[in-house]
Write a protein that holds these residues in place. Structure first.
Motif, PDB file in Angstrom:
ATOM      1  N   ALA A 120      -0.372   0.989  -4.297  1.00  0.00           N
ATOM      2  CA  ALA A 120      -0.668   2.424  -4.376  1.00  0.00           C
ATOM      3  C   ALA A 120      -2.039   2.743  -3.783  1.00  0.00           C
ATOM      4  CB  ALA A 120      -0.595   2.885  -5.829  1.00  0.00           C
ATOM      5  N   ASP A 121      -3.034   1.954  -4.137  1.00  0.00           N
ATOM      6  CA  ASP A 121      -4.394   2.243  -3.680  1.00  0.00           C
ATOM      7  C   ASP A 121      -4.628   1.828  -2.229  1.00  0.00           C
ATOM      8  OD1 ASP A 121      -4.878   3.251  -6.162  1.00  0.00           O
ATOM      9  OD2 ASP A 121      -6.101   1.571  -6.863  1.00  0.00           O
ATOM     10  N   ILE A 159      -2.490   1.871   0.169  1.00  0.00           N
ATOM     11  CA  ILE A 159      -1.797   2.804   1.058  1.00  0.00           C
ATOM     12  C   ILE A 159      -2.235   4.247   0.765  1.00  0.00           C
ATOM     13  CG2 ILE A 159       0.497   3.586   1.814  1.00  0.00           C
ATOM     14  CD1 ILE A 159      -0.141   0.692   2.580  1.00  0.00           C
ATOM     15  N   GLY A 160      -2.857   4.476  -0.382  1.00  0.00           N
ATOM     16  CA  GLY A 160      -3.382   5.812  -0.696  1.00  0.00           C
ATOM     17  C   GLY A 160      -2.324   6.823  -1.056  1.00  0.00           C
ATOM     18  N   ILE A 161      -1.249   6.374  -1.671  1.00  0.00           N
ATOM     19  CA  ILE A 161      -0.165   7.319  -1.975  1.00  0.00           C
ATOM     20  C   ILE A 161      -0.548   8.250  -3.132  1.00  0.00           C
ATOM     21  CG2 ILE A 161       1.748   5.954  -1.073  1.00  0.00           C
ATOM     22  CD1 ILE A 161       2.255   5.001  -3.952  1.00  0.00           C
ATOM     23  N   PRO A 162      -0.162   9.507  -3.023  1.00  0.00           N
ATOM     24  CA  PRO A 162      -0.421  10.458  -4.104  1.00  0.00           C
ATOM     25  C   PRO A 162       0.683  10.433  -5.153  1.00  0.00           C
ATOM     26  CG  PRO A 162       0.541  11.602  -2.236  1.00  0.00           C
ATOM     27  CD  PRO A 162       0.428  10.149  -1.835  1.00  0.00           C
ATOM     28  N   VAL A 163       0.384  10.975  -6.328  1.00  0.00           N
ATOM     29  CA  VAL A 163       1.403  11.159  -7.366  1.00  0.00           C
ATOM     30  C   VAL A 163       2.495  12.085  -6.819  1.00  0.00           C
ATOM     31  CG1 VAL A 163       1.821  12.187  -9.640  1.00  0.00           C
ATOM     32  CG2 VAL A 163      -0.200  10.749  -9.256  1.00  0.00           C
ATOM     33  N   ASN A 218      -6.800  10.179  -4.133  1.00  0.00           N
ATOM     34  CA  ASN A 218      -5.663  10.080  -3.211  1.00  0.00           C
ATOM     35  C   ASN A 218      -4.620  11.156  -3.496  1.00  0.00           C
ATOM     36  OD1 ASN A 218      -6.832   7.845  -2.016  1.00  0.00           O
ATOM     37  ND2 ASN A 218      -5.745   6.391  -3.338  1.00  0.00           N
ATOM     38  N   THR A 219      -4.646  11.685  -4.722  1.00  0.00           N
ATOM     39  CA  THR A 219      -3.746  12.770  -5.090  1.00  0.00           C
ATOM     40  C   THR A 219      -4.464  14.112  -5.074  1.00  0.00           C
ATOM     41  OG1 THR A 219      -2.385  11.325  -6.470  1.00  0.00           O
ATOM     42  CG2 THR A 219      -2.309  13.705  -6.945  1.00  0.00           C
ATOM     43  N   GLY A 227      -0.304   9.413   2.007  1.00  0.00           N
ATOM     44  CA  GLY A 227      -1.054   8.179   2.172  1.00  0.00           C
ATOM     45  C   GLY A 227      -1.808   8.049   3.487  1.00  0.00           C
ATOM     46  N   PHE A 228      -2.305   6.820   3.707  1.00  0.00           N
ATOM     47  CA  PHE A 228      -3.167   6.540   4.851  1.00  0.00           C
ATOM     48  C   PHE A 228      -2.395   6.096   6.086  1.00  0.00           C
ATOM     49  CE2 PHE A 228      -6.085   4.758   1.267  1.00  0.00           C
ATOM     50  CZ  PHE A 228      -6.430   6.038   0.870  1.00  0.00           C
ATOM     51  N   TYR A 282      -1.946   6.552  -9.892  1.00  0.00           N
ATOM     52  CA  TYR A 282      -0.521   6.781  -9.545  1.00  0.00           C
ATOM     53  C   TYR A 282       0.377   6.398 -10.705  1.00  0.00           C
ATOM     54  CZ  TYR A 282       3.895   6.890  -7.060  1.00  0.00           C
ATOM     55  OH  TYR A 282       5.184   7.200  -6.672  1.00  0.00           O
TER      56      TYR A 282
END
Lengths: 122, 247
Positions: free
Chosen positions: A83-84, A86-90, A115-116, B162-163, B247
């Motif tokens: 998750a961190d 790739i930086g995915i949001p909720v 990230n969210t 995401g990134f 998340y």
């Protein structure tokens, strides 16, 4: 997911178990205190604490529970890193249940909340 | 000798966990989409070394990880930029930023290569953590196998989360048809899909160590598990909390 599972089974739980409160973990969840402590020891990588909590869980709940618990803990050691990294949001920030859980557990204090909450600037 | 025999375990390890670990080890040794088998093993080695890296310890304590100069402790055949990415993912993942990933592209680490690297790191780390959790010796890494990288990139990609680009929710079609069904997905499921095989590896390992996608719909208890869903999610929640996972 813990809240949804508890609601599905009509079980009273205390979400402060997630923040490490042993009494909360014991409420409504069999072996809850031992499972919480074992998970905590895996995540903190404290060798002595892990040795102690593993033995306590083994003696209290048996080997099948210990093995399943180890699998879940190991799995979530990687989930946070996916998750961190790739930086995915909720997925859904609009639900009242999610908002309440984030507030109860003070999740917006975590660095990865950006990230969210501020995805373009993260 | 059979891999993942778990001969030093004092208790039975479920067969599906052994099978999942063996299957990933087999794939780890082979060329992937963007890294050769030799490079994938080198990435796995660094995921283990990161836990002993004194530079990582110092950087973790720094106010900003991006102004703290130094070198990781270990030699590797990998480019320095890849070694650094592996170490950050293991030891300081909450401070990885969009800018870091973007700057790495300019320095030669493409987003495709980064995503496959993430997939390898987290899978090896998770399997190793399972061993540590049970007090078992780590499994020796497999010998790399020769072969060419595929350079496979999904036809349909989106930049909405995401990134890195990911397969969009409605993009599980064609060669990506197996990724999910019913046109529904979650961001964490999409996270590694720039390299679809990395997502497939993630899913297979998760089905054994946690729950399959199908079993996740059962909020009471999976018959194949000794612990019920509340117990599972208590463990998941506590591990995620300590790792400061929003998340």
């Amino acid at each position: 997911m813990l809240r949804v599972s508890a609601t599905t089974t009509s079980t009273d739980i205390d979400l402060q178990a997630i923040n490490g409160d042993a009494d909360s973990a014991a409420l409504g969840i069999e072996y809850g205190a031992q499972l919480m402590k074992f998970a905590e020891s895996v995540a903190t990588r404290d060798v002595q604490s892990l040795r102690d909590s593993r033995q306590r869980l083994l003696e209290t709940a048996g080997p099948a529970v210990l093995v399943d618990a180890a699998g879940v803990a190991a799995n979530f050691q990687r989930m946070v890193r996916i998750a961190d990294s790739i930086g995915i949001p909720v997925d859904d920030m609009s639900s009242e249940l999610g908002r309440q859980i984030r507030a109860d557990l003070s999740l917006e204090e975590f660095a990865s909340a950006q990230n969210t909450l501020e995805p373009s600037g993260a | 000798m059979t891999e993942f025999a778990y001969q030093d375990a004092e208790f039975d390890i479920r067969a599906d966990i052994k099978d999942a670990h063996r299957a990933f080890w087999d794939k780890l040794a082979k060329a992937g989409s963007w890294w050769t088998g030799e490079q994938r093993i080198a990435i796995a080695q660094q995921s283990r070394k990161a836990l002993e890296c004194t530079f990582c310890v110092s950087r973790k304590n720094a106010l900003s990880p991006y102004t703290f100069a130094g070198n990781h402790d270990f030699d590797s055949t990998l480019p320095d930029i890849a070694v650094d990415a592996v170490h950050r993912i293991i030891t300081d993942q909450t401070r990885i930023t969009r800018k870091y990933v973007q700057d790495n592209v300019a320095k030669g680490l493409s987003k495709e290569a980064y995503v496959e690297l993430v997939g390898v790191v987290v899978a090896v780390f998770s399997i190793d953590e399972f061993h540590r959790a049970l007090g078992l010796e780590l499994e020796p890494l497999p010998k790399p196998q020769a072969g060419d990288i595929s350079r496979y990139r999904p036809a349909r990609l989106s930049d909405d989360i995401g990134f890195v680009p990911t397969v969009p929710v409605d993009g599980a079609v064609g060669a990506e048809e197996d990724l999910w069904s019913d046109g529904r997905s979650a961001n964490v499921v999409r996270a590694l899909t720039l390299v679809p095989d990395a997502m497939r590896d993630w899913r297979a390992l998760g089905a054994a160590q946690y729950l399959s996608f199908e079993a996740m719909q059962n909020f009471v208890k999976d018959d194949a598990r000794a612990i019920n869903r509340m117990q599972i999610e208590l463990i998941a929640g506590r591990v995620s909390s300590i790792n400061q996972c929003f998340y």
